[in-house]
Write an enzyme that holds these catalytic residues in place. Structure first.
Site, PDB file in Angstrom:
ATOM      1  N   ASP A   1       0.842  -1.201   0.000  1.00 17.14           N
ATOM      2  CA  ASP A   1       0.000   0.000   0.000  1.00 17.14           C
ATOM      3  C   ASP A   1       0.874   1.246   0.000  1.00 17.14           C
ATOM      4  O   ASP A   1       1.855   1.325   0.750  1.00 17.14           O
ATOM      5  CB  ASP A   1      -0.902  -0.023   1.255  1.00 17.14           C
ATOM      6  CG  ASP A   1      -1.548   1.314   1.529  1.00 17.14           C
ATOM      7  OD1 ASP A   1      -2.569   1.612   0.892  1.00 17.14           O
ATOM      8  OD2 ASP A   1      -1.030   2.075   2.381  1.00 17.14           O
TER       9      ASP A   1
ATOM     10  N   ASP B   1      -3.490   2.601  -5.329  1.00 15.83           N
ATOM     11  CA  ASP B   1      -2.369   2.630  -4.384  1.00 15.83           C
ATOM     12  C   ASP B   1      -2.155   1.308  -3.656  1.00 15.83           C
ATOM     13  O   ASP B   1      -1.384   1.242  -2.697  1.00 15.83           O
ATOM     14  CB  ASP B   1      -2.567   3.755  -3.370  1.00 15.83           C
ATOM     15  CG  ASP B   1      -3.827   3.572  -2.532  1.00 15.83           C
ATOM     16  OD1 ASP B   1      -4.699   2.763  -2.924  1.00 15.83           O
ATOM     17  OD2 ASP B   1      -3.953   4.239  -1.478  1.00 15.83           O
ATOM     18  N   GLU B   2      -2.816   0.233  -4.090  1.00 13.56           N
ATOM     19  CA  GLU B   2      -2.639  -1.071  -3.456  1.00 13.56           C
ATOM     20  C   GLU B   2      -2.486  -2.154  -4.520  1.00 13.56           C
ATOM     21  O   GLU B   2      -3.231  -2.168  -5.497  1.00 13.56           O
ATOM     22  CB  GLU B   2      -3.839  -1.423  -2.571  1.00 13.56           C
ATOM     23  CG  GLU B   2      -4.007  -0.554  -1.347  1.00 13.56           C
ATOM     24  CD  GLU B   2      -5.215  -0.985  -0.544  1.00 13.56           C
ATOM     25  OE1 GLU B   2      -5.036  -1.426   0.613  1.00 13.56           O
ATOM     26  OE2 GLU B   2      -6.341  -0.899  -1.067  1.00 13.56           O
TER      27      GLU B   2
END
Length: 417
Positions: free
Chosen positions: A9, A104-105
């Site tokens: 993340d 974002d992951e």
């Protein structure tokens, strides 16, 4: 062989990208949002800003009241997407099994990589350093034998420790995960938390340690027989069971194409203004459907209505005479749906969806219209927009005050590029 899966993340991703681009803000509170709109929301806040109480989804005005020194930067979605893709390339230099979960992951299956890079912890630290030196973005890494454990390791532990790395294995569940409150289990939101609380299940371990048959019966008493699938999912999640593999890439067959727009309800009180936005949404849905070489046979229209005191919502669909992605055919059906179900209140949200998609290599012809010619015309317009931008050609109605197409052309996902 036990799988080794990472969920990586990006810490306060949008804010991290902006701080990397502005070294002068390194020790200052930074948030991403529209500084010109105090009622707009904060999309991301750096750790320094969070220490002042600035949170994601809070109003810009509220954030500035809590932290007058806060630097609010307008979002640049195109930049964030480019950085996300660069990070994906970095991950792919360590394993070919990289599955983006969000901007974002990303999940990584590193089972086959460990013989080259050492232990899971050593590899996680190496990837963190690689991403930080290449992009300036700090990352947190959850490690587990399944995707769901890697995700919960990131959310509940890696995000809360300075090192940003935490491994959650099956033999650690009783001493770690099972002690957490039930709302910290993956995919348990406020409504499901209330159900579990009424059932006397306050910790994740209360679910994990129960026989599945008993848990299913409790779920049925609380939520009815239709809860059996949910019972199976939550019981397995509490135990970290997740057979789903990490699938490289993000390309899956489309099931529908949709487009929506949040509106200022005070400006969309008249049908003639709403019709402009409805047509713009249809144009974009049809354009995207053609880009993926599909046609759709079911059109859906959804709308939220309010006058500031009363609020209502509807979503209706209809089946078209034949699969299509022609703007005028979809627009006619969408307009009819809207007229039939709109109560007359001002609109705060409007969306259009085209589903039941089929391949567009074969087009149904009709006696009264040259649909093949219509498709050639639409695709010629698509080509111009693809090369010069979506606002290179717009309907005259979009130049009116109610039009939103030109504003949307400057945005990605509702935010500025």
């Amino acid at each position: 062989m036990t799988r080794q899966i990472f969920l990586i993340d990006g810490q306060s991703f949008y804010a991290s990208v902006e701080k990397a681009a502005h070294p002068e803000y390194r020790d200052k509170p930074v948030a991403v949002g529209d500084p010109a709109r105090l009622n707009g929301i904060i999309l991301a806040a750096c750790p320094i800003a969070k220490s002042y109480g600035v949170t994601t989804a809070s109003r810009v005005g509220e954030a500035l009241a809590k932290c007058p020194e806060l630097i609010v930067i307008r979002p640049r979605m195109r930049t964030y997407i480019q950085i996300s893709l660069l990070i994906t390339q970095i991950f792919e230099s360590y394993t070919d099994l990289v599955e983006p979960y969000s901007i974002d992951e990303q999940f990584l299956d590193v089972t086959g990589s460990l013989k080259y890079f050492g232990s899971p912890h050593e590899l996680a630290r190496r990837i963190q350093d690689h991403v930080r030196l290449s992009t300036g973005v700090l990352t947190r890494v959850g490690i587990g034998p399944t995707k769901v454990l890697a995700k919960m390791a990131t959310d509940n532990y890696a995000k809360k420790i300075p090192e940003g790395i935490f491994e959650l294995s099956f033999d650690k569940l009783e001493s770690t995960l099972w002690k957490l409150p039930v709302h910290q289990m993956f995919m348990v939101a406020s409504a499901m938390t209330r159900h579990f609380t009424r059932m006397g299940l306050n910790c994740i371990g209360d679910i994990a340690c129960m026989e599945f048959g008993e848990f299913k019966q409790r779920m049925r008493r609380e939520m009815g027989k239709q809860s059996d699938i949910q019972a199976g999912y939550y019981w397995q999640t509490a135990r970290g069971i997740d057979p789903s593999p990490v699938v490289a890439g993000i390309r899956h067959q489309l099931k529908s194409v949709s487009h929506g727009k949040a509106l200022r309800w005070s400006l969309y009180t008249r049908l003639k203004d709403i019709e402009i936005v409805l047509l713009e949404l249809v144009i974009e849905v049809c354009r995207r459907t053609r880009r993926h070489h599909y046609m759709g046979s079911v059109i859906s229209v959804s709308a939220a209505e309010t006058d500031g005191k009363r609020s209502t919502w509807f979503s209706r669909q209809t089946t078209l005479p034949q699969p299509t992605s022609l703007t005028h055919e979809v627009a006619a059906a969408a307009h009819k749906l809207f007229i039939e179900h709109w109560s007359g209140l001002p609109l705060s949200n409007l969306s259009v969806s085209l589903s039941h998609l089929t391949d567009d290599s074969t087009i149904q012809l009709t006696l009264f219209e040259d649909r093949s010619l219509a498709y050639r015309k639409e695709r010629a317009i698509d080509g111009i927009k693809h090369r010069y931008g979506s606002d290179a050609i717009v309907r005259a109605s979009s130049l009116m005050e109610a039009g939103v197409a030109r504003e949307r052309a400057e945005q990605i996902g509702g935010h500025y590029k």
